[in-house]
Design a protein around this motif. Sequence first.
Motif, PDB file in Angstrom:
ATOM      1  N   GLY A  29     -10.270  -2.398  -4.891  1.00  0.00           N
ATOM      2  CA  GLY A  29     -10.823  -3.680  -4.497  1.00  0.00           C
ATOM      3  C   GLY A  29      -9.720  -4.716  -4.513  1.00  0.00           C
ATOM      4  N   ARG A  30      -9.992  -5.890  -5.081  1.00  0.00           N
ATOM      5  CA  ARG A  30      -8.960  -6.924  -5.252  1.00  0.00           C
ATOM      6  C   ARG A  30      -8.166  -6.693  -6.531  1.00  0.00           C
ATOM      7  NH1 ARG A  30     -11.108 -11.758  -6.328  1.00  0.00           N
ATOM      8  NH2 ARG A  30     -13.210 -10.967  -6.631  1.00  0.00           N
ATOM      9  N   PHE A  56      -9.297 -11.919   1.420  1.00  0.00           N
ATOM     10  CA  PHE A  56      -8.568 -11.178   0.400  1.00  0.00           C
ATOM     11  C   PHE A  56      -8.129  -9.824   0.949  1.00  0.00           C
ATOM     12  CE2 PHE A  56     -11.120 -14.115  -2.155  1.00  0.00           C
ATOM     13  CZ  PHE A  56     -10.174 -14.576  -3.060  1.00  0.00           C
ATOM     14  N   HIS A  57      -7.361  -9.102   0.135  1.00  0.00           N
ATOM     15  CA  HIS A  57      -6.892  -7.773   0.519  1.00  0.00           C
ATOM     16  C   HIS A  57      -7.417  -6.723  -0.451  1.00  0.00           C
ATOM     17  CE1 HIS A  57      -3.942 -10.323   2.613  1.00  0.00           C
ATOM     18  NE2 HIS A  57      -3.689  -9.290   3.383  1.00  0.00           N
ATOM     19  N   ASP A  58      -7.693  -5.551   0.073  1.00  0.00           N
ATOM     20  CA  ASP A  58      -7.974  -4.407  -0.774  1.00  0.00           C
ATOM     21  C   ASP A  58      -6.651  -3.765  -1.163  1.00  0.00           C
ATOM     22  OD1 ASP A  58     -10.822  -4.392  -0.876  1.00  0.00           O
ATOM     23  OD2 ASP A  58     -10.892  -3.578   1.149  1.00  0.00           O
ATOM     24  N   ILE A 117       1.960  -3.970 -16.432  1.00  0.00           N
ATOM     25  CA  ILE A 117       2.832  -3.645 -15.308  1.00  0.00           C
ATOM     26  C   ILE A 117       2.007  -2.892 -14.268  1.00  0.00           C
ATOM     27  CG2 ILE A 117       5.015  -3.629 -16.540  1.00  0.00           C
ATOM     28  CD1 ILE A 117       4.736  -0.559 -16.789  1.00  0.00           C
ATOM     29  N   ASN A 118       2.486  -2.910 -13.032  1.00  0.00           N
ATOM     30  CA  ASN A 118       1.894  -2.102 -11.968  1.00  0.00           C
ATOM     31  C   ASN A 118       2.724  -0.848 -11.773  1.00  0.00           C
ATOM     32  OD1 ASN A 118       1.305  -5.111 -11.181  1.00  0.00           O
ATOM     33  ND2 ASN A 118      -0.264  -3.902 -10.164  1.00  0.00           N
ATOM     34  N   LEU A 119       2.072   0.279 -11.785  1.00  0.00           N
ATOM     35  CA  LEU A 119       2.717   1.547 -11.438  1.00  0.00           C
ATOM     36  C   LEU A 119       2.174   1.947 -10.067  1.00  0.00           C
ATOM     37  CD1 LEU A 119       2.386   3.298 -14.905  1.00  0.00           C
ATOM     38  CD2 LEU A 119       4.448   2.263 -13.928  1.00  0.00           C
ATOM     39  N   GLY A 120       2.965   1.676  -9.048  1.00  0.00           N
ATOM     40  CA  GLY A 120       2.490   1.856  -7.674  1.00  0.00           C
ATOM     41  C   GLY A 120       1.594   0.691  -7.288  1.00  0.00           C
ATOM     42  N   LEU A 121       1.718   0.241  -6.059  1.00  0.00           N
ATOM     43  CA  LEU A 121       0.870  -0.846  -5.556  1.00  0.00           C
ATOM     44  C   LEU A 121       0.810  -0.738  -4.045  1.00  0.00           C
ATOM     45  CD1 LEU A 121      -0.786  -3.392  -5.795  1.00  0.00           C
ATOM     46  CD2 LEU A 121       1.325  -4.705  -6.097  1.00  0.00           C
ATOM     47  N   HIS A 122      -0.381  -0.407  -3.535  1.00  0.00           N
ATOM     48  CA  HIS A 122      -0.592  -0.259  -2.096  1.00  0.00           C
ATOM     49  C   HIS A 122      -1.595  -1.302  -1.616  1.00  0.00           C
ATOM     50  CE1 HIS A 122       1.554   3.495  -2.346  1.00  0.00           C
ATOM     51  NE2 HIS A 122       0.662   4.014  -3.159  1.00  0.00           N
ATOM     52  N   LEU A 153     -13.180 -15.026 -13.303  1.00  0.00           N
ATOM     53  CA  LEU A 153     -11.992 -15.818 -13.614  1.00  0.00           C
ATOM     54  C   LEU A 153     -10.774 -15.405 -12.810  1.00  0.00           C
ATOM     55  CD1 LEU A 153     -12.427 -15.963 -17.486  1.00  0.00           C
ATOM     56  CD2 LEU A 153     -12.764 -17.850 -15.880  1.00  0.00           C
ATOM     57  N   GLY A 154     -10.713 -14.151 -12.359  1.00  0.00           N
ATOM     58  CA  GLY A 154      -9.559 -13.699 -11.594  1.00  0.00           C
ATOM     59  C   GLY A 154      -9.586 -12.205 -11.393  1.00  0.00           C
ATOM     60  N   SER A 155      -8.903 -11.745 -10.344  1.00  0.00           N
ATOM     61  CA  SER A 155      -8.955 -10.330  -9.969  1.00  0.00           C
ATOM     62  C   SER A 155      -8.409  -9.404 -11.045  1.00  0.00           C
ATOM     63  CB  SER A 155      -8.191 -10.114  -8.657  1.00  0.00           C
ATOM     64  OG  SER A 155      -8.760 -10.866  -7.613  1.00  0.00           O
TER      65      SER A 155
END
Length: 269
Positions: A147-148, A23-25, A9-14, A130-132
Amino acid sequence: MILFPNCKINLGLHVTNKRPDGFHDLETVFYPLPVNDALEAITHSELQFESSGIPVPGNAADNLCLKAFHLLKQDFPQLPALHIHLHKHIPIGAGLGGGSADAAFMLRLIDQKFQLGLTEAALLVYAAQLGSDCPFFIINKPCFATGRGEIIEPLTLDLSGYSFMLVHPGIHVNTGWAFKQLTPKAPAYALKEIIGQPVTTWKDVLVNDFEEAVFAAHPAIGKIKEQLYAAGAVYSAMSGSGSAVLGIFPKNKIADILWDASYRVFTIR
């Protein structure tokens, strides 16, 4: 050999910056939870891949498990062909990292099965190709990611004193679309500092930048978050770009909630 890839899970995502490479940081905290796929591989006369459980979209030849095998085969040509079976249980396209977990665990399985002796650092290099999100599943402990998502720093974060509910409404949120809805910006609060505070303080400051746009386009996802709070969650948020929503509850105090029959619900007590 069989391994059981778990979700995150993600706890916070900016989302903090749009990069020249398109891509986005971002910055987020990844936390592993025991909702698992099953990944089995046996030596075989030819390379084969099959799956069961939740249908895996796309061409089987493009599956990340096979890509992980081919990646290692380049450096270890002595690897024999495998018959790979993936039983898919983690919802697909839910923001739970199931595909990334499968790829990373495939690397780990091959390393262990054939005693390649790969270090964690080497596995992280392969996983990043293989993936971020894949490098996280090599460490598979709470991590601060930038980063990504591939630059990871282990964190001391223990939520074993809480229970979790994950709710996946089966709504597909296109990740590319979700990123286009955002204007990258510096976060209002330092994520690592928030994570270090009691979970009961997270509600108004630990945010997922994707929620506003996703909830506007898919009100049912936002409704899940409201229901989790109404049922006593001390913290709730969407994971990744959706559409799964997590609720963190006091230990063993998850209320009975009448969800839509089409939703997939997981409880971790």
